[in-house]
Structure formats: C-alpha cells, structure tokens
Design a protein around this motif. Structure first.
Motif, mmCIF file in Angstrom:
data_model
loop_
_atom_site.group_PDB
_atom_site.id
_atom_site.type_symbol
_atom_site.label_atom_id
_atom_site.label_comp_id
_atom_site.label_asym_id
_atom_site.label_seq_id
_atom_site.Cartn_x
_atom_site.Cartn_y
_atom_site.Cartn_z
ATOM 1 N N GLU A 144 -45.510 22.932 -68.742
ATOM 2 C CA GLU A 144 -44.338 23.937 -69.409
ATOM 3 C C GLU A 144 -44.407 25.120 -68.580
ATOM 4 O OE1 GLU A 144 -43.998 25.860 -73.341
ATOM 5 O OE2 GLU A 144 -42.952 24.085 -73.549
ATOM 6 N N GLY A 145 -45.614 25.616 -68.412
ATOM 7 C CA GLY A 145 -45.656 27.014 -67.567
ATOM 8 C C GLY A 145 -45.120 27.092 -66.254
ATOM 9 N N HIS A 146 -45.294 25.709 -65.782
ATOM 10 C CA HIS A 146 -44.868 25.730 -64.434
ATOM 11 C C HIS A 146 -43.365 25.459 -64.237
ATOM 12 C CE1 HIS A 146 -48.979 24.387 -62.468
ATOM 13 N NE2 HIS A 146 -48.852 25.481 -63.009
ATOM 14 N N GLU A 169 -42.562 31.358 -51.997
ATOM 15 C CA GLU A 169 -43.860 32.207 -51.970
ATOM 16 C C GLU A 169 -44.358 32.785 -53.184
ATOM 17 O OE1 GLU A 169 -42.910 35.086 -49.061
ATOM 18 O OE2 GLU A 169 -43.117 33.803 -47.314
ATOM 19 N N ALA A 170 -43.308 33.121 -53.869
ATOM 20 C CA ALA A 170 -43.708 33.803 -55.320
ATOM 21 C C ALA A 170 -44.292 32.708 -56.215
ATOM 22 C CB ALA A 170 -42.511 34.387 -55.879
ATOM 23 N N PHE A 171 -43.714 31.508 -56.337
ATOM 24 C CA PHE A 171 -44.269 30.327 -56.769
ATOM 25 C C PHE A 171 -45.523 30.061 -56.640
ATOM 26 C CE2 PHE A 171 -44.754 26.251 -58.598
ATOM 27 C CZ PHE A 171 -43.763 26.077 -59.380
ATOM 28 N N GLY A 172 -46.162 29.968 -55.437
ATOM 29 C CA GLY A 172 -47.512 29.757 -55.040
ATOM 30 C C GLY A 172 -48.424 30.976 -55.408
ATOM 31 N N GLN A 173 -47.811 32.264 -55.458
ATOM 32 C CA GLN A 173 -48.638 33.202 -55.740
ATOM 33 C C GLN A 173 -48.836 33.402 -57.122
ATOM 34 O OE1 GLN A 173 -46.010 36.386 -54.440
ATOM 35 N NE2 GLN A 173 -46.794 36.016 -52.146
ATOM 36 N N ASN A 174 -47.780 32.827 -58.027
ATOM 37 C CA ASN A 174 -47.895 32.821 -59.472
ATOM 38 C C ASN A 174 -48.867 31.905 -59.923
ATOM 39 O OD1 ASN A 174 -45.877 34.652 -61.124
ATOM 40 N ND2 ASN A 174 -44.897 34.421 -59.386
ATOM 41 N N ILE A 175 -48.824 30.583 -59.155
ATOM 42 C CA ILE A 175 -49.765 29.647 -59.771
ATOM 43 C C ILE A 175 -51.021 30.104 -59.333
ATOM 44 C CG2 ILE A 175 -50.525 27.252 -59.183
ATOM 45 C CD1 ILE A 175 -47.879 27.393 -60.561
ATOM 46 N N ASP A 176 -51.387 30.752 -58.322
ATOM 47 C CA ASP A 176 -52.741 31.163 -57.940
ATOM 48 C C ASP A 176 -53.275 32.135 -59.091
ATOM 49 O OD1 ASP A 176 -54.894 31.892 -55.490
ATOM 50 O OD2 ASP A 176 -54.128 33.686 -56.309
ATOM 51 N N GLN A 177 -52.346 33.093 -59.410
ATOM 52 C CA GLN A 177 -52.621 33.937 -60.506
ATOM 53 C C GLN A 177 -52.979 33.192 -61.763
ATOM 54 O OE1 GLN A 177 -49.687 37.004 -60.961
ATOM 55 N NE2 GLN A 177 -50.052 37.354 -58.720
ATOM 56 N N ASP A 178 -52.319 32.229 -62.102
ATOM 57 C CA ASP A 178 -52.080 31.376 -63.408
ATOM 58 C C ASP A 178 -53.654 30.617 -63.331
ATOM 59 O OD1 ASP A 178 -51.311 30.451 -65.776
ATOM 60 O OD2 ASP A 178 -50.844 28.392 -64.718
ATOM 61 N N LYS A 180 -56.096 31.438 -62.016
ATOM 62 C CA LYS A 180 -57.277 32.523 -62.289
ATOM 63 C C LYS A 180 -57.570 32.936 -63.627
ATOM 64 C CE LYS A 180 -57.339 33.589 -57.328
ATOM 65 N NZ LYS A 180 -56.922 34.754 -56.356
ATOM 66 N N GLY A 181 -56.665 32.397 -64.403
ATOM 67 C CA GLY A 181 -56.507 33.041 -65.714
ATOM 68 C C GLY A 181 -55.990 34.470 -66.039
ATOM 69 N N MET A 182 -54.978 34.590 -65.223
ATOM 70 C CA MET A 182 -54.229 36.058 -65.057
ATOM 71 C C MET A 182 -53.006 36.176 -65.889
ATOM 72 S SD MET A 182 -55.007 36.923 -61.012
ATOM 73 C CE MET A 182 -54.357 38.742 -61.109
ATOM 74 N N HIS A 183 -52.495 34.826 -66.309
ATOM 75 C CA HIS A 183 -51.353 34.909 -67.222
ATOM 76 C C HIS A 183 -50.071 35.489 -66.854
ATOM 77 C CE1 HIS A 183 -54.133 32.759 -69.938
ATOM 78 N NE2 HIS A 183 -55.038 34.093 -69.998
ATOM 79 N N MET A 188 -45.746 32.856 -68.208
ATOM 80 C CA MET A 188 -45.781 32.620 -69.682
ATOM 81 C C MET A 188 -44.507 32.623 -70.501
ATOM 82 S SD MET A 188 -49.049 32.635 -69.855
ATOM 83 C CE MET A 188 -49.093 33.004 -71.476
ATOM 84 N N ALA A 189 -43.400 33.048 -69.925
ATOM 85 C CA ALA A 189 -42.000 33.035 -70.865
ATOM 86 C C ALA A 189 -40.894 33.262 -70.006
ATOM 87 C CB ALA A 189 -42.339 34.108 -72.011
#
Length: 358
Positions: A144-146, A169-178, A180-183, A188-189
């Motif tokens: 769901e988050g993706h 590029e932002a998609f990949g960066q957000n997945i990388d953060q996700d 790593k547990g950075m939410h 998230m929403a």
C-alpha cells in the motif's frame, strides 16, 4: 403493417409461461461473491492464492476489515480512507521499477488527469492506470505504501512540481528511506486531497453527426418551440436505439427462422431510421436534447430487455414478441399524444408522421 407481422409471429409461437421459464435458463458457473462478507469468506477465496498476493490480502483485511467483494480472482474494498477502491489480485505481474518485484495490489482514487499529463504518468510508472471518463487514477504495486508513493508523485507531475525524471528518482529515494525505517511522508499518506467525483469525470464529446446532447451541456434552445423539437428528435432516437438493442440481442439467441428474420429487420430498419433522424436534426439546425424524460425512455427499454434475457427458446421468443407489441403500442401513443402535436418544424412533423405509419 408491423403490428400485423408481430401478431402473425406471436400466433406461430406456442404459448409458454414466462415466469416458469425465467428461472430455468442454464447459467455458466459463477464465482463466489459477497457484498457484506466476513473474513472467513475472503479466506476461502484466497486459500489457494500465491504467497505474496495472499499476504497482501491479509494485510488489507487486517487494516480495513472484510472486503465488500471477494472472488477467487480478487478482493475489493470500496471507499476506505482516501481511496475509492482497493483491489488485491490473484495475479503476480513482474515489475522492475524501482527494483524487481511483482504487482498484485491496486489503489484507486478519484482524480482528473489532464490530457497533456497522461503520457507523463505512464512514462513515470507503467503500472499506473487512468480512466478519464470515470475520473480515476490507479497505482499497482506490492505494498500500500508504494501505491501511495506512486499517487503522490503522480500528483507532483500533474501539478508541475516534478518532471518524470525527477519523480522516478524520488521514488527510488523514498523506497530507500522506507526500507531504512525512516517512514517518509510520501509513503505514509497521500499529500493531497483526491478530486471530487462530479468534477473528475469526463464525459467526452460526441463525434457522430447529429448525435443528441445531454441537457446539462447542450446550448440553450432558441425558444420553447425549438426546445420541443429538440426533445422530439431525441425521443425518436431513444426509441430507435431501444429497438436496435432488442433486435441485436434477439439475433444472438436460438430463435425460429421467422422470429430471427424479424429481429434482423427490426435491427436494420431502426438503425437506418435513427441515422436519418440525426441527419434531419442537422438539416433543420436542431440538436436533439436528452432530457430526464428521454433518458427514462432509454432506461425503460433496457429494463424490459434485461427481463427477458434469462429466458431460452420459445420462452424468449414469446417474451420478445410481446415486448415488441407493447413497445410499439406505447410508441404510437407517444407520437400521437406528445411528439407530433408539439412539433413546430414542418420537416420534423413530416418525419414524425412517416415514423407513425412505418
């Protein structure tokens, strides 16, 4: 003449109880389905699913409760949170953006995607789907988050905040953060409000010459007389279209030769008459107008046809011919009591009179 043909055909078809036959048509096996089912029903549907779609289904059930629809192919939730629809499929589709995974979960929102942004959204993520007519934007992934991330970046592209390249590029960066547990907020929403259903939908525009227009979008008629002529044209078109649909449906059934020939004739004659009516509207410069009353004529025709489709053989023939007789009688009444008396344009009145005697 048409009534005489119908009467002869009806006499040739043995009388059969319509109600007795309606429940006996053999239907193909239907998949189990529920409208307010519980998790137990959904669990039975997903029992043999692959592990990853089954996981996604259980995640959605844990978050949103029982789905409103459940078959062995999909579970569907309606109007949960900001989503118009959430669907988990018994289907794994390989997808390598932003890294190899399989798609099986789809989140749909009400959203009006501008025509000039559609190509950009598909270039950004090929798993996105757009239904411009309904006004929907969907994202499909494995979490769901993706999907939320995809929809947020879709919105950024539409509003000009990001280019396609920047969004990928932002998609990949957000997945990388996700991972790593950075939410990250984009995972998230939703960071925007979905659109209103009334304004998101796009009905498009007719391309068939002389086509009727819906009253809500049609230009104002030039006085009450033209308004009545516009409604008369649309009414005749609606009548013809109902007959075309009935003839086409009958043509798919197993009928006796005389009734099949009648259905074919019905289809062809009313199709030609509908086109002639639209052409007349162009010639007299009157656009047919679909008012609520005209729309109700179309609905009534659909309802009558739907009632006889479950029947087979002689039962269908009898019901079909009865429907035609009743419909013909009602059409004559509409022509005599409403359309012909109210017609202001002489060419239209002549056309209606010819329709009356056809």
């Amino acid at each position: 003449m048409r009534m005489m043909v119908l009467t002869a055909l009806m006499l040739a078809v043995p009388a059969v109880s319509v109600h007795a036959q309606a429940d006996h048509k053999a239907h193909p096996a239907q998949k189990a389905k529920m409208t307010r089912g519980d998790n137990a029903m959904a669990e039975r549907m997903i029992a043999t699913w692959p592990a990853r779609p089954k996981l996604g289904a259980r995640q959605m059930m844990a978050k949103y409760g029982a789905p409103q629809e459940a078959t062995r192919e999909r579970l569907v939730w309606h109007n949960q949170g900001p989503f118009k629809r959430i669907t988990v499929f018994n289907l794994e589709t390989p997808h390598d953006f932003p890294m190899p995974h399989v798609d099986f979960m789809e989140h749909t929102i009400t959203y009006n995607v501008p025509l000039d942004k559609m190509e950009d959204l598909i270039e950004f993520d090929g798993s996105s789907t757009i239904n411009r007519t309904v006004g929907e934007l969907s994202a499909r992934c494995d979490l769901e988050g993706h999907n939320v991330l995809t929809l947020n970046l879709d919105h950024d592209i539409v509003t000009g905040k990001k280019s396609v390249k920047e969004a990928r590029e932002a998609f990949g960066q957000n997945i990388d953060q996700d991972v790593k547990g950075m939410h990250p907020p984009y995972v998230m929403a939703l960071q925007f409000q979905p659109h209103d259903m009334k304004t998101a939908a796009f009905a498009d525009t007719p391309v068939i010459p002389g086509s009727p227009l819906r009253a809500a979008v049609a230009p104002a008629a030039d006085g009450p007389a033209q308004m009545k002529d516009a409604v008369a044209l649309a009414s005749v078109i609606a009548i013809d279209l109902n007959q075309v649909n009935a003839g086409a449906q009958a043509g798919q059934e197993q009928l006796s030769a005389p009734v099949m020939a009648y259905a074919k004739k019905l289809h062809e004659e009313h199709g030609h008459h509908m086109v002639a009516t639209m052409k007349l509207g162009e010639e007299i410069d009157v656009t047919p107008l679909i008012t609520p009353a005209v729309a109700n004529m179309q609905i009534k025709g659909a309802d009558a046809l739907a009632a006889i489709i479950p029947m087979d053989g002689m039962a269908f023939e009898r019901a079909f011919l009865s429907m035609m007789v009743m419909g013909h009688t009602e059409v004559l009444a509409v022509l005599d009591n409403q359309l012909i008396p109210s017609a202001a344009n002489p060419e239209l009145k002549k056309h209606l009179m010819a329709t009356r005697t056809a």
